[in-house]
Design a protein around this motif. Structure first.
Motif, PDB file in Angstrom:
ATOM      1  N   ALA A  48       0.835  -1.199   0.000  1.00 40.39           N
ATOM      2  CA  ALA A  48       0.000   0.000   0.000  1.00 40.39           C
ATOM      3  C   ALA A  48       0.866   1.243   0.000  1.00 40.39           C
ATOM      4  CB  ALA A  48      -0.925   0.010   1.214  1.00 40.39           C
ATOM      5  N   THR A  49       0.480   2.220  -0.814  1.00 42.20           N
ATOM      6  CA  THR A  49       1.187   3.489  -0.871  1.00 42.20           C
ATOM      7  C   THR A  49       0.191   4.632  -0.749  1.00 42.20           C
ATOM      8  OG1 THR A  49       2.751   4.839  -2.150  1.00 42.20           O
ATOM      9  CG2 THR A  49       1.117   3.605  -3.404  1.00 42.20           C
ATOM     10  N   PRO A  50       0.519   5.672   0.028  1.00 43.84           N
ATOM     11  CA  PRO A  50      -0.416   6.788   0.189  1.00 43.84           C
ATOM     12  C   PRO A  50      -0.676   7.528  -1.106  1.00 43.84           C
ATOM     13  CG  PRO A  50       1.247   6.814   1.918  1.00 43.84           C
ATOM     14  CD  PRO A  50       1.709   5.825   0.885  1.00 43.84           C
ATOM     15  N   LEU A  51      -1.801   8.235  -1.135  1.00 47.85           N
ATOM     16  CA  LEU A  51      -2.132   9.070  -2.282  1.00 47.85           C
ATOM     17  C   LEU A  51      -1.016  10.065  -2.562  1.00 47.85           C
ATOM     18  CD1 LEU A  51      -5.887   9.856  -1.603  1.00 47.85           C
ATOM     19  CD2 LEU A  51      -4.977   8.468  -3.463  1.00 47.85           C
ATOM     20  N   GLY A  52      -0.769  10.307  -3.834  1.00 53.36           N
ATOM     21  CA  GLY A  52       0.239  11.266  -4.242  1.00 53.36           C
ATOM     22  C   GLY A  52       1.551  10.642  -4.661  1.00 53.36           C
ATOM     23  N   ARG A  53       1.709   9.363  -4.437  1.00 52.85           N
ATOM     24  CA  ARG A  53       2.920   8.663  -4.836  1.00 52.85           C
ATOM     25  C   ARG A  53       2.652   7.768  -6.033  1.00 52.85           C
ATOM     26  NH1 ARG A  53       5.620   6.469   0.814  1.00 52.85           N
ATOM     27  NH2 ARG A  53       5.183   8.329   2.094  1.00 52.85           N
ATOM     28  N   SER A  54       3.713   7.454  -6.743  1.00 52.98           N
ATOM     29  CA  SER A  54       3.592   6.547  -7.872  1.00 52.98           C
ATOM     30  C   SER A  54       3.319   5.135  -7.384  1.00 52.98           C
ATOM     31  CB  SER A  54       4.865   6.564  -8.711  1.00 52.98           C
ATOM     32  OG  SER A  54       4.820   5.565  -9.713  1.00 52.98           O
ATOM     33  N   VAL A  55       2.357   4.482  -8.003  1.00 53.38           N
ATOM     34  CA  VAL A  55       2.051   3.102  -7.657  1.00 53.38           C
ATOM     35  C   VAL A  55       2.932   2.127  -8.410  1.00 53.38           C
ATOM     36  CG1 VAL A  55      -0.336   3.618  -7.029  1.00 53.38           C
ATOM     37  CG2 VAL A  55       0.218   2.971  -9.383  1.00 53.38           C
ATOM     38  N   LEU A  56       3.804   2.632  -9.260  1.00 51.27           N
ATOM     39  CA  LEU A  56       4.641   1.787 -10.095  1.00 51.27           C
ATOM     40  C   LEU A  56       6.014   1.509  -9.504  1.00 51.27           C
ATOM     41  CD1 LEU A  56       3.886   3.411 -13.576  1.00 51.27           C
ATOM     42  CD2 LEU A  56       2.689   1.519 -12.456  1.00 51.27           C
ATOM     43  N   LYS A  57       6.360   2.213  -8.440  1.00 45.42           N
ATOM     44  CA  LYS A  57       7.691   2.097  -7.865  1.00 45.42           C
ATOM     45  C   LYS A  57       7.618   1.478  -6.473  1.00 45.42           C
ATOM     46  CE  LYS A  57       9.292   4.343 -11.409  1.00 45.42           C
ATOM     47  NZ  LYS A  57      10.088   3.640 -12.445  1.00 45.42           N
ATOM     48  N   LYS A  58       8.355   0.415  -6.271  1.00 38.31           N
ATOM     49  CA  LYS A  58       8.242  -0.286  -4.999  1.00 38.31           C
ATOM     50  C   LYS A  58       8.732   0.537  -3.811  1.00 38.31           C
ATOM     51  CE  LYS A  58      12.488  -3.019  -5.598  1.00 38.31           C
ATOM     52  NZ  LYS A  58      12.997  -4.420  -5.727  1.00 38.31           N
ATOM     53  N   TYR A  59       9.656   1.474  -4.066  1.00 40.44           N
ATOM     54  CA  TYR A  59      10.152   2.290  -2.962  1.00 40.44           C
ATOM     55  C   TYR A  59       9.142   3.318  -2.480  1.00 40.44           C
ATOM     56  CZ  TYR A  59      11.360   5.497  -6.821  1.00 40.44           C
ATOM     57  OH  TYR A  59      11.325   6.306  -7.933  1.00 40.44           O
ATOM     58  N   GLU A  60       8.053   3.490  -3.205  1.00 37.35           N
ATOM     59  CA  GLU A  60       6.999   4.402  -2.798  1.00 37.35           C
ATOM     60  C   GLU A  60       6.008   3.758  -1.830  1.00 37.35           C
ATOM     61  OE1 GLU A  60       7.760   7.985  -5.362  1.00 37.35           O
ATOM     62  OE2 GLU A  60       7.182   7.451  -3.332  1.00 37.35           O
ATOM     63  N   TYR A  61       6.125   2.476  -1.632  1.00 35.83           N
ATOM     64  CA  TYR A  61       5.178   1.763  -0.777  1.00 35.83           C
ATOM     65  C   TYR A  61       5.664   1.710   0.663  1.00 35.83           C
ATOM     66  CZ  TYR A  61       2.556   0.290  -4.873  1.00 35.83           C
ATOM     67  OH  TYR A  61       1.781   0.273  -6.013  1.00 35.83           O
ATOM     68  N   ASP A  62       4.784   2.070   1.574  1.00 39.05           N
ATOM     69  CA  ASP A  62       5.121   2.094   2.994  1.00 39.05           C
ATOM     70  C   ASP A  62       4.766   0.802   3.721  1.00 39.05           C
ATOM     71  OD1 ASP A  62       4.241   5.606   3.530  1.00 39.05           O
ATOM     72  OD2 ASP A  62       6.110   4.676   2.885  1.00 39.05           O
ATOM     73  N   TYR A  63       3.782   0.082   3.207  1.00 38.85           N
ATOM     74  CA  TYR A  63       3.258  -1.071   3.914  1.00 38.85           C
ATOM     75  C   TYR A  63       3.266  -2.290   3.016  1.00 38.85           C
ATOM     76  CZ  TYR A  63       1.624   2.781   6.769  1.00 38.85           C
ATOM     77  OH  TYR A  63       1.563   3.929   7.525  1.00 38.85           O
ATOM     78  N   TRP A  64       3.650  -3.404   3.610  1.00 37.27           N
ATOM     79  CA  TRP A  64       3.771  -4.660   2.878  1.00 37.27           C
ATOM     80  C   TRP A  64       3.162  -5.800   3.662  1.00 37.27           C
ATOM     81  CZ3 TRP A  64       6.128  -4.920  -1.959  1.00 37.27           C
ATOM     82  CH2 TRP A  64       6.799  -3.749  -2.364  1.00 37.27           C
ATOM     83  N   GLY A  65       2.577  -6.743   2.950  1.00 36.75           N
ATOM     84  CA  GLY A  65       2.118  -7.966   3.566  1.00 36.75           C
ATOM     85  C   GLY A  65       3.260  -8.942   3.730  1.00 36.75           C
ATOM     86  N   GLN A  66       2.953 -10.092   4.265  1.00 38.02           N
ATOM     87  CA  GLN A  66       3.976 -11.102   4.537  1.00 38.02           C
ATOM     88  C   GLN A  66       4.307 -11.953   3.322  1.00 38.02           C
ATOM     89  OE1 GLN A  66       0.786 -11.535   5.157  1.00 38.02           O
ATOM     90  NE2 GLN A  66       0.385 -13.605   4.369  1.00 38.02           N
ATOM     91  N   GLY A  67       3.480 -11.884   2.306  1.00 33.27           N
ATOM     92  CA  GLY A  67       3.692 -12.645   1.094  1.00 33.27           C
ATOM     93  C   GLY A  67       2.945 -13.963   1.091  1.00 33.27           C
ATOM     94  N   THR A  68       2.609 -14.417  -0.096  1.00 32.53           N
ATOM     95  CA  THR A  68       1.990 -15.719  -0.275  1.00 32.53           C
ATOM     96  C   THR A  68       2.662 -16.419  -1.453  1.00 32.53           C
ATOM     97  OG1 THR A  68      -0.129 -16.895  -0.545  1.00 32.53           O
ATOM     98  CG2 THR A  68       0.127 -14.834  -1.771  1.00 32.53           C
ATOM     99  N   GLN A  69       2.977 -17.681  -1.269  1.00 32.62           N
ATOM    100  CA  GLN A  69       3.728 -18.429  -2.267  1.00 32.62           C
ATOM    101  C   GLN A  69       2.829 -18.891  -3.401  1.00 32.62           C
ATOM    102  OE1 GLN A  69       7.218 -19.373  -2.368  1.00 32.62           O
ATOM    103  NE2 GLN A  69       6.580 -19.907  -4.471  1.00 32.62           N
ATOM    104  N   VAL A  70       3.266 -18.638  -4.616  1.00 33.45           N
ATOM    105  CA  VAL A  70       2.621 -19.158  -5.811  1.00 33.45           C
ATOM    106  C   VAL A  70       3.638 -20.021  -6.543  1.00 33.45           C
ATOM    107  CG1 VAL A  70       1.645 -18.590  -8.071  1.00 33.45           C
ATOM    108  CG2 VAL A  70       1.019 -17.235  -6.057  1.00 33.45           C
ATOM    109  N   THR A  71       3.279 -21.268  -6.760  1.00 28.98           N
ATOM    110  CA  THR A  71       4.152 -22.190  -7.472  1.00 28.98           C
ATOM    111  C   THR A  71       3.402 -22.756  -8.668  1.00 28.98           C
ATOM    112  OG1 THR A  71       5.286 -22.804  -5.421  1.00 28.98           O
ATOM    113  CG2 THR A  71       5.563 -24.265  -7.314  1.00 28.98           C
ATOM    114  N   VAL A  72       3.980 -22.598  -9.841  1.00 27.65           N
ATOM    115  CA  VAL A  72       3.372 -23.075 -11.076  1.00 27.65           C
ATOM    116  C   VAL A  72       4.243 -24.188 -11.633  1.00 27.65           C
ATOM    117  CG1 VAL A  72       2.489 -22.467 -13.346  1.00 27.65           C
ATOM    118  CG2 VAL A  72       2.486 -20.768 -11.504  1.00 27.65           C
ATOM    119  N   SER A  73       3.689 -25.376 -11.717  1.00 25.43           N
ATOM    120  CA  SER A  73       4.431 -26.527 -12.203  1.00 25.43           C
ATOM    121  C   SER A  73       4.254 -26.677 -13.706  1.00 25.43           C
ATOM    122  CB  SER A  73       3.975 -27.795 -11.491  1.00 25.43           C
ATOM    123  OG  SER A  73       2.606 -28.070 -11.754  1.00 25.43           O
ATOM    124  N   SER A  74       5.216 -27.310 -14.335  1.00 30.42           N
ATOM    125  CA  SER A  74       5.170 -27.527 -15.772  1.00 30.42           C
ATOM    126  C   SER A  74       4.303 -28.720 -16.120  1.00 30.42           C
ATOM    127  CB  SER A  74       6.578 -27.734 -16.320  1.00 30.42           C
ATOM    128  OG  SER A  74       7.181 -28.856 -15.726  1.00 30.42           O
TER     129      SER A  74
END
Length: 124
Positions: free
Chosen positions: A98-124
């Motif tokens: 999540a990034t506050p209003l007024g910042r670019s949503v395209l740049k990861k350094y603009e984001y202040d808050y992050w989740g813990q992540g969820t694993q996605v695995t795609v098998s062949s």
């Protein structure tokens, strides 16, 4: 002040689909632009998709354009990433941010808050 929790990851065969969900709590959810990033082993955390606070503006990395769809439901304090036609190269930990209003949503350094992540695995 914003807490984010991702869910919906898992193991899927190539060509399959998954829908990731990010639940937000804390400050007003609708005041933030939201993004999805992913990080594969040994790689940088890269931009995947983002959505403006209003939900009108959506953005996608070229690698997922046409396959992934981002959306948000401010009433439920949630943002989603629908992933179709998954490929093995989509395998990564996916993070909601999540990034506050007024910042670019395209740049990861603009984001202040992050989740813990969820694993996605795609098998062949």
């Amino acid at each position: 002040q914003v807490q984010l929790v991702e869910s919906g990851g898992g193991l899927v065969q190539a060509g399959g689909s998954l829908r990731l969900s990010c639940a937000a709590s804390g400050r007003t959810f609708s005041s933030y632009g939201m993004g999805w990033f992913r990080q594969a082993p040994g790689k940088e955390r890269d931009f995947v998709s983002a959505i403006s606070w209003s939900g009108v503006g959506t953005y996608y990395a070229d690698s997922v354009k046409g396959r992934f769809t981002i959306s948000r439901d401010n009433a439920k304090n949630r943002v989603y990433l629908q992933m179709n036609s998954l490929k093995p190269e989509d395998t990564a930990v996916y993070y909601c941010a999540a990034t506050p209003l007024g910042r670019s949503v395209l740049k990861k350094y603009e984001y202040d808050y992050w989740g813990q992540g969820t694993q996605v695995t795609v098998s062949s």
